[in-house]
Write an enzyme that holds these catalytic residues in place. Structure first.
Site, PDB file in Angstrom:
ATOM      1  N   HIS A  91     -13.842  -3.043   9.288  1.00 53.93           N
ATOM      2  CA  HIS A  91     -13.231  -2.688   8.012  1.00 53.93           C
ATOM      3  C   HIS A  91     -13.404  -3.768   6.960  1.00 53.93           C
ATOM      4  CE1 HIS A  91     -11.647   0.699  10.070  1.00 53.93           C
ATOM      5  NE2 HIS A  91     -10.939  -0.047  10.886  1.00 53.93           N
ATOM      6  N   GLU A  98      -2.198   6.975   8.193  1.00 54.09           N
ATOM      7  CA  GLU A  98      -3.095   7.808   7.397  1.00 54.09           C
ATOM      8  C   GLU A  98      -3.987   8.610   8.305  1.00 54.09           C
ATOM      9  OE1 GLU A  98      -5.683   5.534   4.827  1.00 54.09           O
ATOM     10  OE2 GLU A  98      -4.061   5.202   3.416  1.00 54.09           O
ATOM     11  N   ARG A 157      -7.012  -8.058  -8.717  1.00 51.69           N
ATOM     12  CA  ARG A 157      -7.671  -9.360  -8.869  1.00 51.69           C
ATOM     13  C   ARG A 157      -9.161  -9.105  -9.052  1.00 51.69           C
ATOM     14  NH1 ARG A 157     -10.178  -9.176  -3.765  1.00 51.69           N
ATOM     15  NH2 ARG A 157      -8.876  -8.129  -2.227  1.00 51.69           N
ATOM     16  N   LYS A 215       0.829  -1.196   0.000  1.00 58.32           N
ATOM     17  CA  LYS A 215       0.000   0.000   0.000  1.00 58.32           C
ATOM     18  C   LYS A 215       0.871   1.257   0.000  1.00 58.32           C
ATOM     19  CE  LYS A 215      -3.634  -2.144   2.805  1.00 58.32           C
ATOM     20  NZ  LYS A 215      -4.858  -2.511   2.128  1.00 58.32           N
TER      21      LYS A 215
HETATM   22  P1  ADP Z   1     -12.643  -7.620  -1.608  1.00 55.53           P
HETATM   23  O1  ADP Z   1     -11.583  -6.628  -1.282  1.00 55.53           O
HETATM   24  O2  ADP Z   1     -12.404  -8.434  -2.823  1.00 55.53           O
HETATM   25  O3  ADP Z   1     -14.017  -7.092  -1.524  1.00 55.53           O
HETATM   26  P2  ADP Z   1     -12.152  -8.628   0.967  1.00 55.53           P
HETATM   27  O4  ADP Z   1     -11.084  -7.605   1.106  1.00 55.53           O
HETATM   28  O5  ADP Z   1     -13.276  -8.637   1.895  1.00 55.53           O
HETATM   29  O6  ADP Z   1     -12.651  -8.680  -0.522  1.00 55.53           O
HETATM   30  O7  ADP Z   1     -11.584 -10.074   1.018  1.00 55.53           O
HETATM   31  C1  ADP Z   1     -10.590 -10.449   0.169  1.00 55.53           C
HETATM   32  C2  ADP Z   1      -9.530 -11.034   1.025  1.00 55.53           C
HETATM   33  O8  ADP Z   1     -10.127 -11.835   2.039  1.00 55.53           O
HETATM   34  C3  ADP Z   1      -8.660 -11.904   0.264  1.00 55.53           C
HETATM   35  O9  ADP Z   1      -7.478 -11.223  -0.090  1.00 55.53           O
HETATM   36  C4  ADP Z   1      -8.439 -13.052   1.203  1.00 55.53           C
HETATM   37  O10 ADP Z   1      -7.361 -12.793   2.064  1.00 55.53           O
HETATM   38  C5  ADP Z   1      -9.646 -13.132   2.036  1.00 55.53           C
HETATM   39  N1  ADP Z   1     -10.713 -14.036   1.551  1.00 55.53           N
HETATM   40  C6  ADP Z   1     -12.023 -13.748   1.575  1.00 55.53           C
HETATM   41  N2  ADP Z   1     -12.732 -14.772   1.134  1.00 55.53           N
HETATM   42  C7  ADP Z   1     -11.892 -15.753   0.808  1.00 55.53           C
HETATM   43  C8  ADP Z   1     -12.044 -17.078   0.281  1.00 55.53           C
HETATM   44  N3  ADP Z   1     -13.223 -17.623  -0.006  1.00 55.53           N
HETATM   45  N4  ADP Z   1     -10.939 -17.775   0.046  1.00 55.53           N
HETATM   46  C9  ADP Z   1      -9.765 -17.256   0.329  1.00 55.53           C
HETATM   47  N5  ADP Z   1      -9.560 -16.042   0.820  1.00 55.53           N
HETATM   48  C10 ADP Z   1     -10.593 -15.279   1.070  1.00 55.53           C
HETATM   49  P1  ADP Z   2      -7.885  -3.701   2.956  1.00 54.99           P
HETATM   50  O1  ADP Z   2      -6.673  -4.021   2.158  1.00 54.99           O
HETATM   51  O2  ADP Z   2      -7.923  -4.463   4.215  1.00 54.99           O
HETATM   52  O3  ADP Z   2      -9.113  -3.781   2.135  1.00 54.99           O
HETATM   53  P2  ADP Z   2      -8.126  -0.792   2.800  1.00 54.99           P
HETATM   54  O4  ADP Z   2      -6.981   0.124   2.790  1.00 54.99           O
HETATM   55  O5  ADP Z   2      -8.809  -1.021   1.510  1.00 54.99           O
HETATM   56  O6  ADP Z   2      -7.668  -2.181   3.426  1.00 54.99           O
HETATM   57  O7  ADP Z   2      -9.172  -0.271   3.874  1.00 54.99           O
HETATM   58  C1  ADP Z   2     -10.275  -1.053   4.269  1.00 54.99           C
HETATM   59  C2  ADP Z   2     -11.346  -0.183   4.906  1.00 54.99           C
HETATM   60  O8  ADP Z   2     -10.846   0.570   6.014  1.00 54.99           O
HETATM   61  C3  ADP Z   2     -11.938   0.860   3.999  1.00 54.99           C
HETATM   62  O9  ADP Z   2     -12.950   0.338   3.208  1.00 54.99           O
HETATM   63  C4  ADP Z   2     -12.443   1.898   4.979  1.00 54.99           C
HETATM   64  O10 ADP Z   2     -13.659   1.510   5.550  1.00 54.99           O
HETATM   65  C5  ADP Z   2     -11.427   1.865   6.069  1.00 54.99           C
HETATM   66  N1  ADP Z   2     -10.398   2.891   5.863  1.00 54.99           N
HETATM   67  C6  ADP Z   2      -9.257   2.736   5.173  1.00 54.99           C
HETATM   68  N2  ADP Z   2      -8.533   3.868   5.172  1.00 54.99           N
HETATM   69  C7  ADP Z   2      -9.238   4.771   5.890  1.00 54.99           C
HETATM   70  C8  ADP Z   2      -9.014   6.135   6.285  1.00 54.99           C
HETATM   71  N3  ADP Z   2      -7.909   6.789   5.948  1.00 54.99           N
HETATM   72  N4  ADP Z   2      -9.963   6.753   7.023  1.00 54.99           N
HETATM   73  C9  ADP Z   2     -11.077   6.104   7.391  1.00 54.99           C
HETATM   74  N5  ADP Z   2     -11.340   4.819   7.072  1.00 54.99           N
HETATM   75  C10 ADP Z   2     -10.435   4.147   6.329  1.00 54.99           C
HETATM   76 MG    MG Z   3      -9.458  -2.693   0.541  1.00 54.19          MG
END
Ligand code: ADP
Ligand code: ADP
Ligand code: MG
Length: 674
Positions: free
Chosen positions: A235, A200, A292, A116
């Site tokens: 989250h 952040e 992905r 990230k």
């Molecule tokens: P997205 O970002 O695609 O909406 P999430 O962030 O909630 O989905 O979940 C994706 C991550 O969660 C994957 O990178 C993996 O680590 C895990 N994950 C969720 N569901 C599965 C699954 N059925 N099999 C393997 N990993 C999963």
């Molecule tokens: P992941 O890889 O686990 O999906 P993200 O960086 O996409 O992580 O963040 C997941 C969630 O966390 C976001 O959908 C949001 O709800 C919350 N989030 C992330 N960054 C921030 C931020 N700077 N301020 C408030 N909420 C945040």
């Molecule tokens: Mg995310």
């Protein structure tokens, strides 16, 4: 196009990919672990290869072995699904080296977006807007702390390598910084093998809006509009929808173009999602790019009519994108609910177990070519069937329920209806919680932000209400039906005492009484029968009662009202489903259970199977209610277990590193006198 591909995943996404392959005439090879030998995805694919033990690192993460199996089975390409190896650049490279097509972006793009922090440095150069923060290389704790102070609290600490909502902590003040940093680093190295973090500004009331992008190998890149994934817990997305409520054409274009710029900046190919965090005023910032197919891709398919897996396969085999930007259109509104094996009342702790009973609303399965939503406007993507197990080894998602409507209100109505018909017995699920969520004022009126669930705790987590007459009537109908059927079986047996009278009669005068144990005490129910008419008495009320059963649905006419529902009986337990929710009642013999009482206090039990990663107390310690006692890790998440009451710790029964079973007593407590 390929003739045969290997799907390096499990569960619903493996089935989802296989469904499109089947439609396109591509043969599929499934892979499976010890725990998945009987899984749906194995049955769903044309061939299957066993790849090792239950733990993901012994099977679904064995990159070399999976590549070997792809070659051995004659597959030309590998679809990684999401999770597991999908964002693993070494795997993408190894595929290429082995002469296999990795159905995903080039390894270089995965690398660029994999961290990230590094991604943010790149996006800065591509002029994509960023949340104020620190995403540098230097990880000196004192520097990180200074950066947090500079940015201003609250800040969010994130694992650079994070995903799936893991490895993130909000820090409200400088005092809490050190502990939060330690916790994020611990979770990050355990889950991602990399403890690098970024800091952040934590936005208040933000929305999560993401853009689906698609690029081909010929330099073309389009966006398939947005998804609003603001409704989250811990989250992690719970409900997703497209289009985003309140989105203007102008902002859609701005976000779409920023996302395409982000993709182009890293030479992207295939399906990707650029996640933005948006303020209520519409200003938006780049958060990360998921390189992905995304869990929630079905809502995009429902509104665009496009099969994104088909697009992935075409692009990976070298074809051009099926459509140009100006040919893409939004039709209607789609919602997705993630149905999880978890307990919303226990901080959404994952639950495990067997789906002993599973009934789902009428729906199409997975994506259908040409007809995106099917006749009912309901689609289910599931990797499990009745009788399957949700194990502690993998993600606890049971299914995705996706609905389409010509507008948001229609989609919402369909979602309500579909959730009411989604019945599971055998483990805790979030279905009732989702029902409350989609009915909540905040969600109905699209008053969306990532704090929606926390803010509406009072309505979303109501105190348990007394068991209503609907449930009592449905349970009674099911019990009467069971007796009738048993009598019929016995009647066939000449020696049965039932054949010779004495029993309650359907048409004669008489009554039958049941005692039902419910969470709010015993309920005595009597059905009086006279001249073919029945009345039901319970809780001081007497109502007319007429019941019928068709296709497993009981219809009970209570005079002024008719209730419908299902009841699944296991031994003496009745699992009752009405449109409003679910309740479990136990039929008791009033003579056996008189005066029984149980005491629950004095224990701290593991709410789920997992590993102990920290113990904060020792024998003799004085504790107050709510104190953190033990940290467990289960399903790659940390769960802090707190004292159920104040008192003294008598004994700590496990140590750091121990694996514990669900329900295992971890600590014994001497409760202070109330
Ligand atoms: P997205 O970002 O695609 O909406 P999430 O962030 O909630 O989905 O979940 C994706 C991550 O969660 C994957 O990178 C993996 O680590 C895990 N994950 C969720 N569901 C599965 C699954 N059925 N099999 C393997 N990993 C999963
Ligand atoms: P992941 O890889 O686990 O999906 P993200 O960086 O996409 O992580 O963040 C997941 C969630 O966390 C976001 O959908 C949001 O709800 C919350 N989030 C992330 N960054 C921030 C931020 N700077 N301020 C408030 N909420 C945040
Ligand atoms: Mg995310």
């Amino acid at each position: 196009m390929f003739n045969k591909i290997l799907i390096a995943n499990r569960g619903e996404i493996a089935c989802r990919v296989a469904a499109t392959c089947r439609r396109l005439g591509i043969r599929t090879v499934a892979v499976y672990s010890d725990a998945d030998a009987d899984a749906r995805h194995v049955a769903f694919c044309d061939e299957a290869v066993h790849i090792g033990g239950a733990a993901a690192r012994d099977s679904y993460l064995r990159a070399d072995h999976i590549i070997e199996m792809a070659k051995e089975t004659g597959a030309q390409a590998i679809h990684p699904g999401y999770g597991f190896l999908s964002e693993n650049e070494a795997f993408a490279e190894a595929c290429a080296a082995a002469g296999l097509v990795f159905i995903g972006p080039p390894a270089s793009a995965i690398h660029a977006m994999g961290s990230k922090s590094a991604a943010k440095q790149l996006m800065e150069k591509a002029s994509v807007p960023l949340v104020p923060g620190y995403h540098g290389e230097d990880q000196d704790p004192a520097l990180l702390r200074r950066e947090a102070d500079r940015i201003g609290y609250p800040v969010l600490l994130k694992a650079s390598a994070g995903g799936g909502g893991k490895g993130m902590r909000v820090v409200e003040s400088g005092d809490a910084f050190e502990a939060a940093l330690a916790s994020v680093k611990r979770e990050a190295s355990a889950s991602f093998g990399d403890d690098k973090v970024l800091v952040e500004k934590y936005l208040t009331r933000p929305r999560h809006i993401e853009i689906q992008v698609f690029a081909d190998t010929r330099g073309d890149c389009v966006y398939l509009f947005e998804r609003d994934c603001s409704v989250q817990r811990r989250h992690q997305k719970v409900l997703e929808e497209a289009p985003a409520p309140g989105m203007t054409e102008e902002r859609r274009r701005a976000m779409g173009e920023a996302a395409v710029a982000a993709a182009k900046a890293v030479g992207y190919v295939g399906a990707g999602t650029v996640e933005f965090i948006a303020n209520q005023d519409g200003s938006f910032y780049f958060m990360e790019m998921n390189t992905r197919l995304q869990v929630e891709h079905p809502v995009t398919e429902m509104i665009t009519g496009q099969d994104l897996v088909e697009w992935q396969l075409r692009v990976a085999s070298g074809e051009a994108l099926p459509l140009k930007q100006e040919q893409l259109r939004i039709d209607g509104h789609a919602l997705e609910a993630r149905i999880y094996a978890e307990n919303p009342d226990k901080q959404f702790l994952p639950s495990t177990g067997t789906l002993r009973f599973l009934r789902t609303p009428p729906a199409v399965q997975f994506m259908r070519g040409g007809d995106a939503h099917g006749p009912a406007g309901v689609r289910i993507d599931a990797g499990v069937r009745e009788g399957d197990t949700i194990s502690p080894y993998y993600d606890p998602m049971i299914a995705k329920l996706i609905v389409w409507g010509k507008d948001r209100d229609e989609a919402l109505a369909r979602m309500r209806q579909a959730l009411a018909a989604y019945h599971v017995v055998g483990l805790s699920t979030n279905v009732a919680f989702l029902q409350r969520l989609v009915k909540s004022e905040a969600f109905r009126t699209a008053d969306l932000d990532t704090g929606l669930i926390e803010r509406n705790e009072a309505t979303l987590f109501p105190a348990p209400a007394p068991v209503g007459m609907d449930f009592i009537a449905l349970a009674t109908a099911a019990l009467l039906d069971r007796e009738t059927r048993e009598r019929r079986i016995d009647a066939a047996d000449q020696h049965s005492p039932w054949t010779h009278g004495g029993a309650w009669r359907l048409n004669g005068a008489g009554s039958t009484t049941y005692r039902l144990q419910s969470p709010d005490g015993d309920i005595d129910v009597t059905v009086h029968s006279e001249a073919g008419r029945r009345r039901l008495s319970a809780r001081g009320k007497t109502l007319p009662f007429r019941a019928s059963l068709r296709d497993e649905v009981h219809t009970v006419d209570l005079g002024e009202r008719t209730v419908k529902g299902q009841c699944h009986i296991e031994g003496d337990t009745l699992h009752v489903f009405s449109g409003e929710g679910q309740c479990s009642l136990v039929l008791v013999d009033p003579l056996l259970h008189a005066g029984e009482a149980e005491s629950e206090g004095g224990k701290l039990a593991a709410p789920m199977p997992g590993r102990i990663i920290a113990v904060m107390v020792e024998a003799g310690a004085t504790i107050s209610k709510g104190d953190a006692l033990i940290v467990m890790e289960a399903m790659k998440m940390e769960h802090t277990l707190t004292a159920p009451a104040g008192g003294t710790v008598q004994e700590v029964l496990y140590a750091v590193g121990d694996q514990v079973q669900e329900g295992a007593q971890l600590v014994t407590l001497e409760q202070e006198a109330a």
